[in-house]
Write a protein that holds these residues in place. Structure first.
Motif, mmCIF file in Angstrom:
data_model
loop_
_atom_site.group_PDB
_atom_site.id
_atom_site.type_symbol
_atom_site.label_atom_id
_atom_site.label_comp_id
_atom_site.label_asym_id
_atom_site.label_seq_id
_atom_site.Cartn_x
_atom_site.Cartn_y
_atom_site.Cartn_z
ATOM 1 N N PRO A 23 0.821 -1.233 0.000
ATOM 2 C CA PRO A 23 0.000 0.000 0.000
ATOM 3 C C PRO A 23 0.848 1.273 0.000
ATOM 4 N N ASP A 24 1.969 1.265 0.650
ATOM 5 C CA ASP A 24 2.832 2.457 0.658
ATOM 6 C C ASP A 24 3.268 2.803 -0.762
ATOM 7 N N LEU A 25 3.609 1.762 -1.539
ATOM 8 C CA LEU A 25 4.073 1.999 -2.904
ATOM 9 C C LEU A 25 2.898 2.323 -3.818
ATOM 10 N N GLU A 26 1.774 1.648 -3.570
ATOM 11 C CA GLU A 26 0.590 1.896 -4.397
ATOM 12 C C GLU A 26 0.052 3.305 -4.194
ATOM 13 N N GLY A 27 0.341 3.885 -3.029
ATOM 14 C CA GLY A 27 -0.126 5.235 -2.737
ATOM 15 C C GLY A 27 0.726 6.331 -3.376
ATOM 16 N N ILE A 28 1.791 5.966 -4.014
ATOM 17 C CA ILE A 28 2.651 6.965 -4.668
ATOM 18 C C ILE A 28 1.921 7.541 -5.887
ATOM 19 N N PRO A 29 2.012 8.818 -6.133
ATOM 20 C CA PRO A 29 1.272 9.426 -7.271
ATOM 21 C C PRO A 29 1.913 9.076 -8.606
ATOM 22 N N TRP A 30 1.749 7.822 -9.014
ATOM 23 C CA TRP A 30 2.379 7.351 -10.254
ATOM 24 C C TRP A 30 1.860 8.064 -11.502
ATOM 25 N N GLU A 31 0.625 8.640 -11.373
ATOM 26 C CA GLU A 31 0.038 9.300 -12.538
ATOM 27 C C GLU A 31 0.913 10.457 -13.031
ATOM 28 N N ARG A 32 1.852 10.886 -12.209
ATOM 29 C CA ARG A 32 2.757 11.948 -12.653
ATOM 30 C C ARG A 32 3.611 11.521 -13.841
ATOM 31 N N ARG A 33 3.892 10.235 -13.935
ATOM 32 C CA ARG A 33 4.678 9.763 -15.088
ATOM 33 C C ARG A 33 3.873 8.680 -15.798
ATOM 34 N N PRO A 34 2.898 9.088 -16.590
ATOM 35 C CA PRO A 34 1.981 8.117 -17.207
ATOM 36 C C PRO A 34 2.677 7.144 -18.155
ATOM 37 N N THR A 35 3.866 7.450 -18.599
ATOM 38 C CA THR A 35 4.542 6.521 -19.524
ATOM 39 C C THR A 35 5.022 5.261 -18.821
ATOM 40 N N LEU A 36 5.095 5.261 -17.491
ATOM 41 C CA LEU A 36 5.542 4.072 -16.761
ATOM 42 C C LEU A 36 4.456 3.011 -16.766
ATOM 43 N N THR A 37 4.815 1.800 -17.197
ATOM 44 C CA THR A 37 3.863 0.696 -17.130
ATOM 45 C C THR A 37 4.102 -0.053 -15.829
ATOM 46 N N ILE A 38 3.116 -0.098 -14.967
ATOM 47 C CA ILE A 38 3.311 -0.723 -13.656
ATOM 48 C C ILE A 38 2.342 -1.881 -13.482
ATOM 49 N N THR A 39 2.898 -3.047 -13.162
ATOM 50 C CA THR A 39 2.058 -4.168 -12.766
ATOM 51 C C THR A 39 2.486 -4.569 -11.363
ATOM 52 N N THR A 40 1.597 -5.191 -10.620
ATOM 53 C CA THR A 40 1.984 -5.639 -9.279
ATOM 54 C C THR A 40 1.926 -7.159 -9.221
ATOM 55 N N GLY A 41 2.586 -7.692 -8.212
ATOM 56 C CA GLY A 41 2.599 -9.147 -8.021
ATOM 57 C C GLY A 41 4.002 -9.668 -7.819
ATOM 58 N N ARG A 42 4.137 -10.999 -7.887
ATOM 59 C CA ARG A 42 5.457 -11.608 -7.764
ATOM 60 C C ARG A 42 6.223 -11.417 -9.071
ATOM 61 N N ALA A 43 7.507 -11.646 -9.048
ATOM 62 C CA ALA A 43 8.301 -11.457 -10.262
ATOM 63 C C ALA A 43 8.084 -12.608 -11.214
ATOM 64 N N GLU A 44 8.086 -12.294 -12.499
ATOM 65 C CA GLU A 44 8.080 -13.321 -13.537
ATOM 66 C C GLU A 44 9.400 -13.212 -14.279
ATOM 67 N N ASP A 45 9.690 -14.260 -15.027
ATOM 68 C CA ASP A 45 11.042 -14.397 -15.551
ATOM 69 C C ASP A 45 11.521 -13.193 -16.338
ATOM 70 N N ARG A 46 10.677 -12.645 -17.187
ATOM 71 C CA ARG A 46 11.184 -11.605 -18.089
ATOM 72 C C ARG A 46 11.004 -10.198 -17.544
ATOM 73 N N ASP A 47 10.581 -10.065 -16.314
ATOM 74 C CA ASP A 47 10.444 -8.715 -15.744
ATOM 75 C C ASP A 47 11.812 -8.041 -15.709
ATOM 76 N N PRO A 48 11.945 -6.888 -16.368
ATOM 77 C CA PRO A 48 13.274 -6.269 -16.348
ATOM 78 C C PRO A 48 13.580 -5.562 -15.015
ATOM 79 N N THR A 49 12.529 -5.004 -14.396
ATOM 80 C CA THR A 49 12.793 -4.164 -13.221
ATOM 81 C C THR A 49 11.721 -4.381 -12.169
ATOM 82 N N SER A 50 12.159 -4.487 -10.920
ATOM 83 C CA SER A 50 11.197 -4.575 -9.822
ATOM 84 C C SER A 50 11.307 -3.341 -8.949
ATOM 85 N N LEU A 51 10.226 -3.077 -8.228
ATOM 86 C CA LEU A 51 10.219 -1.983 -7.263
ATOM 87 C C LEU A 51 9.608 -2.502 -5.968
ATOM 88 N N THR A 52 10.359 -2.374 -4.897
ATOM 89 C CA THR A 52 9.860 -2.829 -3.596
ATOM 90 C C THR A 52 10.195 -1.795 -2.524
#
Lengths: 225, 256, 476
Positions: free
Chosen positions: A99-128
């Motif tokens: 929730p702390d990360l989900e509460g960040i105002p991501w809409e400021r950079r709409p070009t960022l594609t964000i998905t949540t969940g566990r990592a999958e093999d081809r994920d280039p970048t994680s944020l925790t």
């Protein structure tokens, strides 16, 4: 037939030349676990908090992690997008369902594609997030749970960590106190100190052996969220 | 340190290798001890400290030799050996041998507290800060393992060497790495021993020093044997010979 | 693993002449010794931490049954299982049983010395499973079908060219034109291959640096993160650990962790130190569904209460071998079994018998460097000497050596005879070396004179000259 367990324990008692621990010894062991006293704590990290933060930042640098200091969580989207661009990485994130990360105002950079969940093999970048930062060696403390899948710490090539500066503590023992205060120890506690590395080929250090090649810490000053 | 008013009586533990190979080291040691204000005696009933037996697992012979040393060296103010290895045996290991024999344990304890390696005795006990000696040339120094790690002999030889006129000390990289002698080790595992001393010789030669010094005859015989086999011009000596100013009067080890 | 420790002397003779071992061992000083020295210089409390680490382990060993029972109860409380195994065979059976229970085919493995000890890979292969090492060094030597040569750097004896050759031979799908000359490219290749393996595996086996009685946690320390992937992605996590790894609390583990990385690689802290407690929890999105601890004795309790008990403090950092001049001369394979270097010279005879491994405790000059760098202050030379005592008592040493020693000791106990003998020897050797000051070849001393000259004695013994001097003084 007695079990292997019983035979091993009996063997230990025979070697220790006693049938059972003396009640006073058993009591002393139980108390040691109950009180978990600290042993010698190095002076290095016994500092006022602002200096612990400085030590943490400098130790992160020594282990080839990078760090950027931000005034508040609202600065995170720009910092993330700019960092990914600077490293020529796709503007994609697999984010911990925190929730702390989900509460960040991501809409400021709409070009960022964000998905949540566990990592999958081809994920280039994680944020925790991180439960704590240990100044003594620049170590990030990550705890597993519904809000923080462990695979995010390990699988992507790049791991970005949002850490509140007030979560920086001096020593490992301080970090254990923080975790104990939250309840039973989670399934996985990762103490992470820099990106993955190996020296197995001719003792030359190579980053990104199996885990992340890049570990980037966004250190958020204001308590915020 | 304040000099005691009386002259301490020092018994020299010659060591078996000095006895057989290089008496000049024994006489240099006596010279240095006398200059440091001691009266030196050499008990006749000494042979070996017993280390070869002890390190071969032969406790019975090691104990017999330890008793012999303890008896021969009782009654002196100090016992001094020009070897960290033998002094270490007497100082650190005799008490282990007699751990279950209270009477001998006590005598071993008593001897232990009075026994010293030569350089540490001169500097740490007698407070010697300089010697009157000259030696023209560049030397390098190998720290023998037992002296270094059992007895803390490291700065003492360097401090005294610094006072020798004409001598320049150039530190040896890897000075604290074993030369491969190891007592009976060099007999049991000659290939490994030979490899170790070869590495040591290469490092010694690379310093460019004209002479290599050390405080233990075992290492010195090993190092000299290898350097000479390699055709090296580096000379090899026990540090006591240089400090006593007697280097000019005897050829280096392994040379005529 | 099959031991060749009995052939140590031959192994060593070949190794000292091997240029590949020379090159690899040349990297030990800058790679391990200098880095350790730098790390220690930055932590002034290191010596006091050694004392504390030793005290923690001594306390555990004196109460080993108490802490193991506590550890077990906490593992169970967290939803895991403990499998007690007296020996290698029982440990192999336990692991196979767990694998079979879920129909496992592929098993990934983090680095574990106990796994080498019980030769689990060979066993699983015989049983039709595919075990895959995931530590880069272990993966390389698995491809080459070699044992590790170092406990923390298993492929330290290999060059990058060796690794490239192995990858080209085994990774047959690889484009032959691909350039693999640099370590970076080799690491990338292994990463790609192993990433698939991590995901395919049904079971992940890791070792443990610590077992924590307080919480029932197991701890692994790695730099690559391979152990973490091994224990996070498969359905089942098996921890294979010997029973002396238990410590009381998280604080105790933290103290020893301050010693471990600094002693091992000279790092302030390893990249990944991971505490695992039970299987995944409700709500967790990843992590194993089952958590098993295979707790192995395999000779440890027999060392308790003996002169070798202190060896059980060992934390497997490798500092003793990193600083050992004998290890540097012969490399790790010469020792012939799982544990090389000084710690192996003490431990191996305990685990596989002194008849088989009798050379190892003898192959030391007792230079003492191992003990001086050991973070747990284990008196390694003293324990090697204890092995020699046992060998002497059992008459296991070569007869010629025993007789020689006996004759020498007989003379040394008789000073008058001894002095006569030394006079003769010194005189004889002195004459042999006259003119040159050294002897190039000497019967019965071929080991010495094979590679070295024998410096000649000065001619007379010290005792002879001292007696002459005394007579001179009396005459004067």
């Amino acid at each position: 037939m007695t079990s292997a367990r019983d035979q091993i324990l009996a063997g230990i008692r025979r070697s220790l030349r006693r049938d059972a621990p003396a009640p006073s010894d058993a009591q002393a062991c139980a108390e040691r676990i109950e009180r978990h006293p600290r042993n010698l704590i190095p002076a290095r990290a016994q500092l006022p908090h602002p200096e612990q933060v400085e030590l943490f930042v400098s130790m992160l640098g020594e282990v080839a992690a990078t760090v950027q200091r931000l005034p508040g969580l609202e600065a995170v989207p720009d910092a993330v997008a700019d960092y990914l661009a600077s490293q020529n990485l796709p503007a994609e994130l697999r984010m911990a369902p925190d929730p702390d990360l989900e509460g960040i105002p991501w809409e400021r950079r709409p070009t960022l594609t964000i998905t949540t969940g566990r990592a999958e093999d081809r994920d280039p970048t994680s944020l925790t997030g991180a439960a704590a930062g240990v100044a003594e060696t620049g170590t990030l403390v990550m705890t597993s749970g519904a809000e923080h899948p462990t695979t995010l710490n390990l699988m992507p090539d790049t791991h970005i960590v949002v850490l509140r500066a007030d979560r920086i503590v001096g020593t490992y023992e301080d970090a254990w106190d923080v975790l104990r205060a939250r309840g039973p120890v989670p399934r996985t506690v990762n103490f992470i100190t820099g990106p993955s590395r190996t020296g197995d080929i001719e003792q030359t250090i190579q980053l990104g052996a199996h885990g992340p090649r890049r570990l980037h810490v966004l250190l958020v000053e204001q308590a915020g969220a | 340190m304040a000099q005691p008013s009386h002259k301490p009586r020092v018994a020299l533990f010659v060591t078996c290798l000095v006895d057989i190979y290089r008496p000049s080291v024994g006489f240099s040691a006596i010279e240095l001890l006398e200059r440091a204000g001691c009266t030196v005696e050499v008990p006749r009933a000494q042979t070996c400290c017993g280390q070869p037996a002890y390190n071969s697992g032969d406790r019975a012979d090691a104990k017999a030799l330890a008793r012999q040393v303890i008896e021969a060296f009782e009654g002196f103010d100090y016992v001094v050996a020009p070897s960290g290895s033998c002094a270490g045996m007497i100082k650190e290991h005799y008490v282990e041998l007699f751990a279950d024999d209270p009477a001998w344990f006590q005598r071993a304890q008593h001897l232990r507290h009075r026994t010293y390696e030569l350089l540490s005795f001169l500097v740490d006990v007698r407070g010697l800060e300089r010697v009157e000696a000259r030696f023209e040339g560049t030397v390098t120094y190998h720290d023998s393992c037992s002296g270094l790690r059992e007895l803390g002999v490291k700065q003492q030889p360097r401090r005294l060497l610094a006072s020798v006129g004409g001598l320049e000390l150039r530190e040896l990289p890897g000075a604290e790495v074993c030369c491969g002698f190891g007592g009976t080790f060099c007999i049991k595992y000659p290939d490994i021993s030979n490899k170790m001393v070869e590495d040591k010789a290469v490092e010694i030669e690379a310093t460019g020093a004209g002479t290599v010094l050390a405080g233990d005859m075992g290492c010195l015989l090993n190092i000299a044997g290898k350097l000479k086999r390699r055709g090296s011009a580096v000379q090899v000596r026990h540090v006591a010979e240089v400090l006593a100013g007697q280097a000019a009067s005897v050829p280096p080890i392994g040379e005529a | 693993m099959q031991s060749t420790s009995h052939a140590f002397k031959d192994n060593a003779r070949q190794a000292v002449g091997d240029p590949r071992i020379r090159k690899a061992m040349g990297l030990m000083k800058p790679g391990f010794q200098d880095r350790r020295a730098r790390a220690l210089s930055r932590l002034p409390e290191f010596e006091r931490l050694r004392e504390e680490g030793k005290a923690i382990k001594d306390h555990v060993l004196a109460n080993l049954d108490v802490y193991l029972e506590r550890f077990e109860s906490k593992v169970v409380e967290a939803g895991g299982q403990v499998h007690w195994c007296r020996n290698a065979a029982e440990a192999r059976e336990a692991i196979l049983g767990i694998c079979r229970s879920i129909g496992a085919r592929t098993v990934t493995k983090g680095k574990s010395m106990v796994a080498e000890e019980i030769a689990i890979n060979d066993y699983l292969e015989e049983q039709g499973l595919t075990p895959i090492e995931t530590d880069l060094g272990e993966y390389i030597i698995q491809l080459r079908n070699e044992p590790p040569s170092h406990i923390i750097a298993p492929a330290v004896h290999l060059s990058k060219e060796d690794v490239e050759q192995s990858f080209r031979e085994i990774h047959t799908w690889m484009d032959p034109a691909r350039v693999l000359a640099e370590p970076r490219a080799l690491v990338n290749e292994a990463r790609e291959v192993l990433r698939r393996k991590f995901q395919e595996a049904d079971v992940g086996i890791t070792g443990a640096n610590f077992l924590i009685a307080e919480t029932g946690s197991t701890v692994i320390v790695t730099n690559e993160g391979n152990g973490d992937l091994t224990q996070t992605l498969p359905k089942v996590h098996i921890v294979l650990a010997s029973l002396e790894k238990v410590v009381p609390t998280l604080e105790d583990a933290s103290t020893i962790l301050r010693l471990l990385a600094r002693s091992a690689t000279g790092q302030e802290f390893s990249a990944y130190t991971t505490f695992s407690t039970g299987p995944r929890r409700p709500g967790d999105l990843d992590g194993p569904e089952q958590f098993h601890v295979v707790l192995v004795d395999n000779g440890r309790t027999a060392m308790l209460g003996t002169e070798f008990q202190e060896m059980l403090r060992c934390i497997r950092c490798g500092a003793c071998m990193n600083h050992c001049p004998v290890y540097a001369a012969v490399g790790g394979h010469a020792y012939g079994w799982v544990y090389p270097g000084p710690m192996g010279s003490v431990l191996t005879p305990s685990l596989i018998g002194v008849q088989e491994a009798g050379h190892l405790p003898n192959a030391s000059t007792f230079c003492g460097r191992c003990e001086s760098v050991c973070p747990m202050k284990i008196p390694l030379p003293k324990m090697m000497r204890h092995w020699r005592e046992r060998e002497y008592e059992s008459k296991l040493q070569p007869a010629a050596y025993r007789y020689g020693l006996g004759i020498w000791a007989w003379f040394a106990r008789r000073p008058a005879l001894y002095h006569l003998g030394t006079r003769l020897a010194a005189g004889l050797l002195g004459r042999l070396g006259r003119g040159r000051g050294r002897i190039a070849s000497l019967p019965l001393a071929g080991g010495w004179t094979g590679g070295r000259d024998m410096p000649a004695p000065q001619g007379k013994t010290f005792q002879q000259l001292w007696a002459e001097r005394a007579r001179g003084r009396e005459a004067a």
